[in-house]
Write a protein that holds these residues in place. Structure first.
Motif, PDB file in Angstrom:
ATOM      1  N   GLY A   1       0.916  -0.935   0.032  1.00  0.00           N
ATOM      2  CA  GLY A   1      -0.109  -0.072   0.027  1.00  0.00           C
ATOM      3  C   GLY A   1       1.028   1.102  -0.003  1.00  0.00           C
ATOM      4  N   ASN A   2       1.512   1.584   1.148  1.00  0.00           N
ATOM      5  CA  ASN A   2       2.356   2.715   1.163  1.00  0.00           C
ATOM      6  C   ASN A   2       3.769   2.711   0.600  1.00  0.00           C
ATOM      7  OD1 ASN A   2       0.200   3.703   2.709  1.00  0.00           O
ATOM      8  ND2 ASN A   2       0.972   3.839   4.566  1.00  0.00           N
ATOM      9  N   GLN A   3       4.116   1.237   0.216  1.00  0.00           N
ATOM     10  CA  GLN A   3       5.450   1.019  -0.422  1.00  0.00           C
ATOM     11  C   GLN A   3       6.594   1.860   0.142  1.00  0.00           C
ATOM     12  OE1 GLN A   3       5.650   0.615  -4.532  1.00  0.00           O
ATOM     13  NE2 GLN A   3       3.812  -0.277  -3.800  1.00  0.00           N
ATOM     14  N   GLU A   4       6.573   1.653   1.768  1.00  0.00           N
ATOM     15  CA  GLU A   4       7.386   2.174   2.593  1.00  0.00           C
ATOM     16  C   GLU A   4       7.784   3.618   2.474  1.00  0.00           C
ATOM     17  OE1 GLU A   4      10.172  -0.950   4.114  1.00  0.00           O
ATOM     18  OE2 GLU A   4      10.037  -1.557   1.799  1.00  0.00           O
ATOM     19  N   ASP A   5       6.798   4.410   2.154  1.00  0.00           N
ATOM     20  CA  ASP A   5       6.993   5.929   1.916  1.00  0.00           C
ATOM     21  C   ASP A   5       6.960   6.428   3.518  1.00  0.00           C
ATOM     22  OD1 ASP A   5       6.697   8.462   1.690  1.00  0.00           O
ATOM     23  OD2 ASP A   5       5.205   8.317  -0.168  1.00  0.00           O
ATOM     24  N   PRO A   6       8.029   6.982   3.653  1.00  0.00           N
ATOM     25  CA  PRO A   6       8.145   7.639   5.143  1.00  0.00           C
ATOM     26  C   PRO A   6       7.024   8.646   5.174  1.00  0.00           C
ATOM     27  CG  PRO A   6      10.038   8.216   3.789  1.00  0.00           C
ATOM     28  CD  PRO A   6       9.314   7.365   2.976  1.00  0.00           C
ATOM     29  N   GLU A   7       6.421   9.350   4.233  1.00  0.00           N
ATOM     30  CA  GLU A   7       5.285  10.406   4.263  1.00  0.00           C
ATOM     31  C   GLU A   7       4.183   9.793   4.533  1.00  0.00           C
ATOM     32  OE1 GLU A   7       6.140  13.828   3.982  1.00  0.00           O
ATOM     33  OE2 GLU A   7       8.321  13.041   4.250  1.00  0.00           O
ATOM     34  N   LYS A   8       3.858   8.415   4.472  1.00  0.00           N
ATOM     35  CA  LYS A   8       2.785   7.855   4.541  1.00  0.00           C
ATOM     36  C   LYS A   8       2.588   7.133   5.865  1.00  0.00           C
ATOM     37  CE  LYS A   8       1.651   7.722  -0.349  1.00  0.00           C
ATOM     38  NZ  LYS A   8       1.593   6.977  -1.631  1.00  0.00           N
ATOM     39  N   ARG A   9       1.398   7.095   6.511  1.00  0.00           N
ATOM     40  CA  ARG A   9       1.025   6.434   7.728  1.00  0.00           C
ATOM     41  C   ARG A   9       0.225   5.353   7.529  1.00  0.00           C
ATOM     42  NH1 ARG A   9       4.328   8.143  11.633  1.00  0.00           N
ATOM     43  NH2 ARG A   9       2.838   8.233  13.291  1.00  0.00           N
ATOM     44  N   VAL A  10       0.201   4.265   8.534  1.00  0.00           N
ATOM     45  CA  VAL A  10      -0.726   3.284   8.595  1.00  0.00           C
ATOM     46  C   VAL A  10      -1.505   3.252   9.823  1.00  0.00           C
ATOM     47  CG1 VAL A  10      -1.105   0.635   8.818  1.00  0.00           C
ATOM     48  CG2 VAL A  10       0.653   1.577   7.199  1.00  0.00           C
ATOM     49  N   ARG A  11      -2.889   3.355   9.682  1.00  0.00           N
ATOM     50  CA  ARG A  11      -3.744   3.442  10.952  1.00  0.00           C
ATOM     51  C   ARG A  11      -4.460   2.146  11.454  1.00  0.00           C
ATOM     52  NH1 ARG A  11      -3.518   7.825   7.874  1.00  0.00           N
ATOM     53  NH2 ARG A  11      -2.725   9.580   8.919  1.00  0.00           N
ATOM     54  N   VAL A  12      -4.426   1.619  12.321  1.00  0.00           N
ATOM     55  CA  VAL A  12      -4.960   0.479  12.952  1.00  0.00           C
ATOM     56  C   VAL A  12      -6.177   0.782  13.839  1.00  0.00           C
ATOM     57  CG1 VAL A  12      -4.495  -1.829  13.824  1.00  0.00           C
ATOM     58  CG2 VAL A  12      -2.878  -0.920  12.752  1.00  0.00           C
ATOM     59  N   CYS A  13      -7.221   0.295  13.661  1.00  0.00           N
ATOM     60  CA  CYS A  13      -8.332   0.550  14.604  1.00  0.00           C
ATOM     61  C   CYS A  13      -8.951  -0.953  15.003  1.00  0.00           C
ATOM     62  CB  CYS A  13      -9.531   1.027  13.924  1.00  0.00           C
ATOM     63  SG  CYS A  13     -11.033   1.472  15.247  1.00  0.00           S
ATOM     64  N   ALA A  14      -8.845  -1.262  16.454  1.00  0.00           N
ATOM     65  CA  ALA A  14      -9.101  -2.375  16.724  1.00  0.00           C
ATOM     66  C   ALA A  14     -10.207  -2.340  17.871  1.00  0.00           C
ATOM     67  CB  ALA A  14      -8.055  -3.209  17.438  1.00  0.00           C
ATOM     68  N   LYS A  15     -11.499  -3.084  17.656  1.00  0.00           N
ATOM     69  CA  LYS A  15     -12.548  -3.210  18.575  1.00  0.00           C
ATOM     70  C   LYS A  15     -12.738  -4.616  18.876  1.00  0.00           C
ATOM     71  CE  LYS A  15     -14.520   0.944  16.855  1.00  0.00           C
ATOM     72  NZ  LYS A  15     -15.879   1.740  16.135  1.00  0.00           N
ATOM     73  N   VAL A  16     -12.489  -4.833  20.343  1.00  0.00           N
ATOM     74  CA  VAL A  16     -12.781  -6.036  20.701  1.00  0.00           C
ATOM     75  C   VAL A  16     -14.058  -5.954  21.862  1.00  0.00           C
ATOM     76  CG1 VAL A  16     -11.340  -8.193  21.534  1.00  0.00           C
ATOM     77  CG2 VAL A  16     -10.109  -6.043  20.856  1.00  0.00           C
ATOM     78  N   ASP A  17     -14.829  -7.063  21.723  1.00  0.00           N
ATOM     79  CA  ASP A  17     -15.687  -7.306  22.834  1.00  0.00           C
ATOM     80  C   ASP A  17     -15.960  -8.693  22.974  1.00  0.00           C
ATOM     81  OD1 ASP A  17     -17.618  -8.363  21.003  1.00  0.00           O
ATOM     82  OD2 ASP A  17     -18.528  -6.217  20.594  1.00  0.00           O
TER      83      ASP A  17
END
Lengths: 110, 152
Positions: free
Chosen positions: B66-82
Motif C-alpha cells: 500500500g504505502n510502498q514504505e513511503d516515510p511520508e505515509k502512515r498506517v492506521r489500525v483500529c481494533a474493537k474487541v468485545d
C-alpha cells in the motif's frame, strides 16, 4: 527476536527466538546462506522458542530449503508447537519439510 | 481443549494505533492488539495464531504494498474487541486494489515452492471475514482492510 547458530556434529542448528516475520526474515536467510557458502550441508531449524511466523517467514523457509537442496544439502525443522503445526498444515508446507517433534529426533534423522 | 473463561459481556476495548510505514513496528502493534484480545478471553490458539499472523499480514501489505514504505505515509489500525468478536481495520494511503482479484491458492502444488503469495491466503484462512473498502470520501487513494474474528 533473534537467531542463534551452533554446530551439533556436522549439523548446523538454528534457534529462532521470538517471531519469524517480515522484519527479521532476511537476517535468518543471510545467516543460513553464509553457512551454506562455507560448505555446510545439513541444517536444522529449531522452533522451540518461536512465537509466530508470518507468510514472509514461511517464504524464507521455502527459499532456503530450495537453495540448500540445490547445493546437495538438507534442511529439517523441529519443535513446532500446535499453532505452528496448524500454520504449516494450512499452507500444506508440512508436506514440503521433514518436521520432527524434538531436536534430538531431528538430529538423529540426518 | 479447555473452554475459554467467560469474559465480562459488558466490556469493550477500542484501540487506535498509528505507525510509520516501517515493518519494524509490526510486532508492537500485534502485541497491543493481542493484549486486548487476551483481556476479553480469546482462546490461546486465537491469541497465538489467528490474531498475530492475520494482523501481521495486513500490516505488511499496508506498509510494503500500500504505502510502498513511503516515510511520508502512515498506517492506521483500529481494533474493537468485545466478548463476541474482534474487528480490525488497517488503513493505508496507497493505490487502491481489488482484494477479490487475488484468488491464488497457496496450497496448489504449483505454488507450494513459491516464496511469496501466502499473505492474503493466510488472512482468509485465519479470520472469519476479510473485506476491503476505500478510505473515506474526498480521497482518491487509500485502502481499509477489515478483519473480523469471532471469539472462540
Amino acid at each position: 527476536m533473534s537467531f542463534s547458530i551452533k554446530k551439533e556434529g556436522e549439523i548446523v542448528v538454528v534457534d529462532v527466538e521470538g517471531q519469524l516475520i517480515v522484519g527479521n526474515r532476511q537476517e535468518l536467510k543471510q545467516k543460513v546462506l553464509d553457512e551454506l557458502e562455507r560448505g555446510e550441508k545439513k541444517f536444522l531449524i529449531d522452533f522451540a522458542q518461536t512465537g509466530y511466523i508470518d507468510s514472509s517467514g514461511l517464504g524464507v523457509l521455502v527459499s532456503l530449503s530450495k537453495k540448500i537442496r540445490e547445493q546437495g544439502g538438507e534442511l529439517r525443522l523441529a519443535n513446532l508447537n500446535d499453532d505452528l503445526k496448524t500454520l504449516f498444515e494450512l499452507t500444506k508446507l508440512d508436506t514440503l519439510f521433514q518436521i520432527s517433534d524434538t531436536r534430538d529426533r531431528a538430529l538423529s534423522s540426518f | 481443549m479447555a473452554a475459554s473463561p467467560q469474559p465480562d459481556a459488558g466490556l469493550r476495548v477500542s484501540l487506535e494505533v498509528e505507525i510509520p510505514s516501517d515493518v519494524a513496528y509490526i510486532e508492537r502493534v500485534v502485541d497491543l492488539v493481542r493484549h486486548s484480545c487476551s483481556e476479553l478471553s480469546f482462546n490461546s490458539h486465537q491469541l497465538a495464531l489467528n490474531v498475530p499472523v492475520a494482523l501481521s499480514e495486513a500490516l505488511s501489505n499496508a506498509i510494503l504494498r500500500g504505502n510502498q514504505e513511503d516515510p511520508e505515509k502512515r498506517v492506521r489500525v483500529c481494533a474493537k474487541v468485545d466478548a463476541r468478536r474482534l474487528v480490525l481495520e488497517i488503513a493505508d494511503e496507497g493505490v487502491r486494489f481489488d482484494i477479490d482479484a487475488n484468488t491464488r491458492d497457496a496450497t496448489d502444488p504449483d505454488n507450494l515452492e513459491r516464496e511469496d503469495g501466502r499473505g492474503l491466503f493466510l488472512m482468509r484462512a485465519l479470520m472469519d471475514q476479510v473485506e476491503r473498502f476505500d478510505t473515506g470520501p474526498g480521497t482518491t487513494q487509500g485502502n481499509v482492510v477489515r478483519l473480523t474474528l469471532t471469539r472462540a
